[in-house]
Design an enzyme around this catalytic site. Sequence first.
Site, PDB file in Angstrom:
ATOM      1  N   CYS A 172       0.839  -1.203   0.000  1.00 20.87           N
ATOM      2  CA  CYS A 172       0.000   0.000   0.000  1.00 20.87           C
ATOM      3  C   CYS A 172       0.876   1.256   0.000  1.00 20.87           C
ATOM      4  O   CYS A 172       2.100   1.191   0.042  1.00 20.87           O
ATOM      5  CB  CYS A 172      -0.898  -0.010   1.225  1.00 20.87           C
ATOM      6  SG  CYS A 172       0.024   0.160   2.777  1.00 20.87           S
TER       7      CYS A 172
ATOM      8  N   ALA B 235       3.272   1.501   2.806  1.00 25.17           N
ATOM      9  CA  ALA B 235       4.417   0.601   2.600  1.00 25.17           C
ATOM     10  C   ALA B 235       5.468   1.268   1.715  1.00 25.17           C
ATOM     11  O   ALA B 235       6.667   1.139   1.951  1.00 25.17           O
ATOM     12  CB  ALA B 235       3.956  -0.719   1.983  1.00 25.17           C
TER      13      ALA B 235
ATOM     14  N   ARG C  83      11.756  -5.604   5.509  1.00 21.26           N
ATOM     15  CA  ARG C  83      12.518  -5.344   4.285  1.00 21.26           C
ATOM     16  C   ARG C  83      13.992  -5.403   4.675  1.00 21.26           C
ATOM     17  O   ARG C  83      14.374  -4.900   5.712  1.00 21.26           O
ATOM     18  CB  ARG C  83      12.137  -3.957   3.777  1.00 21.26           C
ATOM     19  CG  ARG C  83      12.552  -3.685   2.372  1.00 21.26           C
ATOM     20  CD  ARG C  83      11.608  -2.665   1.806  1.00 21.26           C
ATOM     21  NE  ARG C  83      12.134  -2.043   0.610  1.00 21.26           N
ATOM     22  CZ  ARG C  83      12.851  -0.932   0.609  1.00 21.26           C
ATOM     23  NH1 ARG C  83      13.139  -0.307   1.722  1.00 21.26           N
ATOM     24  NH2 ARG C  83      13.277  -0.437  -0.533  1.00 21.26           N
TER      25      ARG C  83
ATOM     26  N   HIS D 177       5.879   6.193  -2.682  1.00 22.56           N
ATOM     27  CA  HIS D 177       7.189   6.677  -3.147  1.00 22.56           C
ATOM     28  C   HIS D 177       7.095   8.171  -3.423  1.00 22.56           C
ATOM     29  O   HIS D 177       7.945   8.957  -3.027  1.00 22.56           O
ATOM     30  CB  HIS D 177       7.602   6.013  -4.465  1.00 22.56           C
ATOM     31  CG  HIS D 177       7.738   4.519  -4.410  1.00 22.56           C
ATOM     32  ND1 HIS D 177       7.508   3.727  -5.509  1.00 22.56           N
ATOM     33  CD2 HIS D 177       8.101   3.688  -3.414  1.00 22.56           C
ATOM     34  CE1 HIS D 177       7.722   2.461  -5.192  1.00 22.56           C
ATOM     35  NE2 HIS D 177       8.081   2.409  -3.919  1.00 22.56           N
TER      36      HIS D 177
HETATM   37 FE1  CFM Z   1      12.395  -0.031  -6.434  1.00 20.37          FE
HETATM   38 FE2  CFM Z   1      11.724  -2.371  -6.667  1.00 20.37          FE
HETATM   39 FE3  CFM Z   1      10.472  -0.704  -4.971  1.00 20.37          FE
HETATM   40 FE4  CFM Z   1      13.034  -1.496  -4.502  1.00 20.37          FE
HETATM   41 FE5  CFM Z   1      12.074  -3.462  -2.825  1.00 20.37          FE
HETATM   42 FE6  CFM Z   1      10.810  -4.294  -5.016  1.00 20.37          FE
HETATM   43 FE7  CFM Z   1       9.516  -2.674  -3.380  1.00 20.37          FE
HETATM   44 MO1  CFM Z   1      10.070  -5.096  -2.665  1.00 20.37          MO
HETATM   45  S1  CFM Z   1      13.712  -1.777  -6.459  1.00 20.37           S
HETATM   46  S2  CFM Z   1      12.094   0.415  -4.324  1.00 20.37           S
HETATM   47  S3  CFM Z   1      14.008  -2.419  -2.803  1.00 20.37           S
HETATM   48  S4  CFM Z   1      10.443  -0.758  -7.082  1.00 20.37           S
HETATM   49  S5  CFM Z   1      12.060  -5.340  -3.674  1.00 20.37           S
HETATM   50  S6  CFM Z   1      11.272  -4.325  -7.261  1.00 20.37           S
HETATM   51  S7  CFM Z   1       8.800  -4.358  -4.360  1.00 20.37           S
HETATM   52  S8  CFM Z   1      10.431  -3.123  -1.573  1.00 20.37           S
HETATM   53  S9  CFM Z   1       8.653  -0.712  -3.700  1.00 20.37           S
HETATM   54  C1  HCA Z   2       6.439  -4.160   0.360  1.00 17.81           C
HETATM   55  C2  HCA Z   2       7.818  -4.636   0.731  1.00 17.81           C
HETATM   56  C3  HCA Z   2       8.322  -5.798  -0.097  1.00 17.81           C
HETATM   57  C4  HCA Z   2       7.551  -7.058   0.181  1.00 17.81           C
HETATM   58  C5  HCA Z   2       8.281  -8.288  -0.260  1.00 17.81           C
HETATM   59  C6  HCA Z   2       7.521  -9.532  -0.608  1.00 17.81           C
HETATM   60  C7  HCA Z   2       9.828  -5.974   0.210  1.00 17.81           C
HETATM   61  O1  HCA Z   2       5.912  -4.506  -0.694  1.00 17.81           O
HETATM   62  O2  HCA Z   2       5.868  -3.403   1.118  1.00 17.81           O
HETATM   63  O3  HCA Z   2       6.340  -9.475  -0.971  1.00 17.81           O
HETATM   64  O4  HCA Z   2       8.170 -10.571  -0.556  1.00 17.81           O
HETATM   65  O5  HCA Z   2      10.618  -5.941  -0.692  1.00 17.81           O
HETATM   66  O6  HCA Z   2      10.144  -6.178   1.382  1.00 17.81           O
HETATM   67  O7  HCA Z   2       8.214  -5.461  -1.477  1.00 17.81           O
END
Ligand code: CFM
Ligand code: HCA
Length: 539
Positions: free
Chosen positions: A51, A54, A85, A183
């Site tokens: 969400c 998150a 994370r 973000h």
């Molecule tokens: Fe960029 Fe990602 Fe993301 Fe990421 Fe992550 Fe991710 Fe994420 Mo999980 S590189 S910041 S460090 S878009 S792994 S593919 S889903 S937390 S919001």
């Molecule tokens: C997030 C964090 C997450 C979840 C990872 C997963 C991460 O989506 O809020 O589903 O295994 O990288 O920790 O993307």
Amino acid sequence: MEERTRILDQYGAKVYKNRKEHLVQIENPPGGQRIAANSRAVPGIMTNRGCCYAGCKGVVLGPLKDVAIITHGPIGCGFYSWATRRNKAIPGPDGKNFLEYCLSTDLQESDIVFGGEKKLRQAVREVVDIFHPKCIMICSTCPVGLIGDDIQAVAEWAGKEFSIKCLAFSCEGYKGVSQSAGHHIANNGLMKYVIGSGDAPPAKRFSVNILGEYNIGGDEWEIARILKRVGYEIVSTFTGDGSYEKIKNAHTASLNLVQCHRSINYIAEMMKDKYGIDWIKVNFIGLGAVCKSLRDMAKYFDDEDLTARTEAVIADELSQIEDDVDHYRKKLKGKTAAIFVGGSRSHHYQNLLADFDVHTVIAGYEFAHRDDYEGRRVIPTIKVDSDSRNIEELHLAPDEKHYRLVVSRERFEKLKSEIPLEDYDGMMRDMNNGTMVIDDFNHFETLELLRLFKPDFFFSGIKDKYVIQKTGVVSRQMHSYDYSGPYAGFRGAVNFARDITMALYVPVWGLVTPPWKMEPMLEGKLSEPEPKEEVSKNA
Ligand code: CFM
Ligand code: HCA
């Protein structure tokens, strides 16, 4: 190729109507194909998305080690974003590292009825007393938006009362389609109130900020090791092993490197407008990609010594891992992979897999926007969607004191045709003819794709890892690296190859019977949904 088309036709015929635009088969020449993205998840569908909270608290702000983040809301959101994370950090010179803590106001029913601001003030007071942070960030969760607590006013009060920096982020979970909304909110807050608030003098000529790198499993440390070897000064990282103390002075760097485009492109663009800092799309995942990124950076700075050092470091690093790479390439050659991750890794990891002759046959994102798939050129054509509608769009004027251009605009225009300056081509252009791209996949589709494509690897996250493994296919978590890493840079590539080779060659897969072989009735149901079951287009 014919076989793949046949499979896709078979698959496409079974896809629910409202999902058809989210699936694309890559055609040659690549480019020009359109995919639907960044639309709301359909209620009832098992999506892997997170969400807005998150994305703001968990992803972008969370890794800042010297910031005490208070989750304002009932305890669940704070608890479930507590150290899940794998963003690693070591304390800076001030010894501060709050990453192990989960600070929350733990709102109760009476707070929801009578308001939670009093409790929030009390929480700030306690955090100041116990931790003495220079910066506190307040992140709100869904009910706070509904009851209308004025967290901005509390932040303003705290800043004056305790002479600290206190920022409030209204990142209620429902505020956008997914993490990506969060973000944007986090980027806006950092840009408005933190970046540029430091008073450091301009950094060295060859200085950079690393944007969109979160030090999952230690990736940032490996990237920093390589950049320092070449001779770069890293002013700050957003936000892996990052700190409020450092990002305050991010405006003093010469160039911004964008690793994860999805989560940080807003800051890259805004720093360009306000401080004149150019940005370049890099990728430090995959050997070929690291070498290309280092060479692109050298081209930008156009210095003979820097270019020579870049080549010397590349040659030395590659020679150190040569034997390992050959060994794992032999083990992995010709294997196939599917990748479903958030908003950038599904692209980046295709490069690393290709280094070991593993071909990606299916790739998708949970919450990327069309530009992450199709390239930034489509941005003007993207209609305002439900994500962007709720979130402030900042338009910043040049900062008179700090605005500076590192390369002349004539040279900038020339460079644009040589390196990815202020540009990102997206994932789809890099994919081979006949491969498949799928947006915001669900568990039903995951099972169908596994059955039809039978990839050797399926990279995704915790929510579907075990569904995949129960079908006898190797699953590795691409978000958290299953407690391994780093996977970035030269040394990380070897770690990755070692991990996936071990996963593939472990004999357990032969002992697993896929569900569709055990339960023929289930297969029938999964494969041929009745028209009446179709989810309404307006859902
Ligand atoms: Fe960029 Fe990602 Fe993301 Fe990421 Fe992550 Fe991710 Fe994420 Mo999980 S590189 S910041 S460090 S878009 S792994 S593919 S889903 S937390 S919001
Ligand atoms: C997030 C964090 C997450 C979840 C990872 C997963 C991460 O989506 O809020 O589903 O295994 O990288 O920790 O993307």
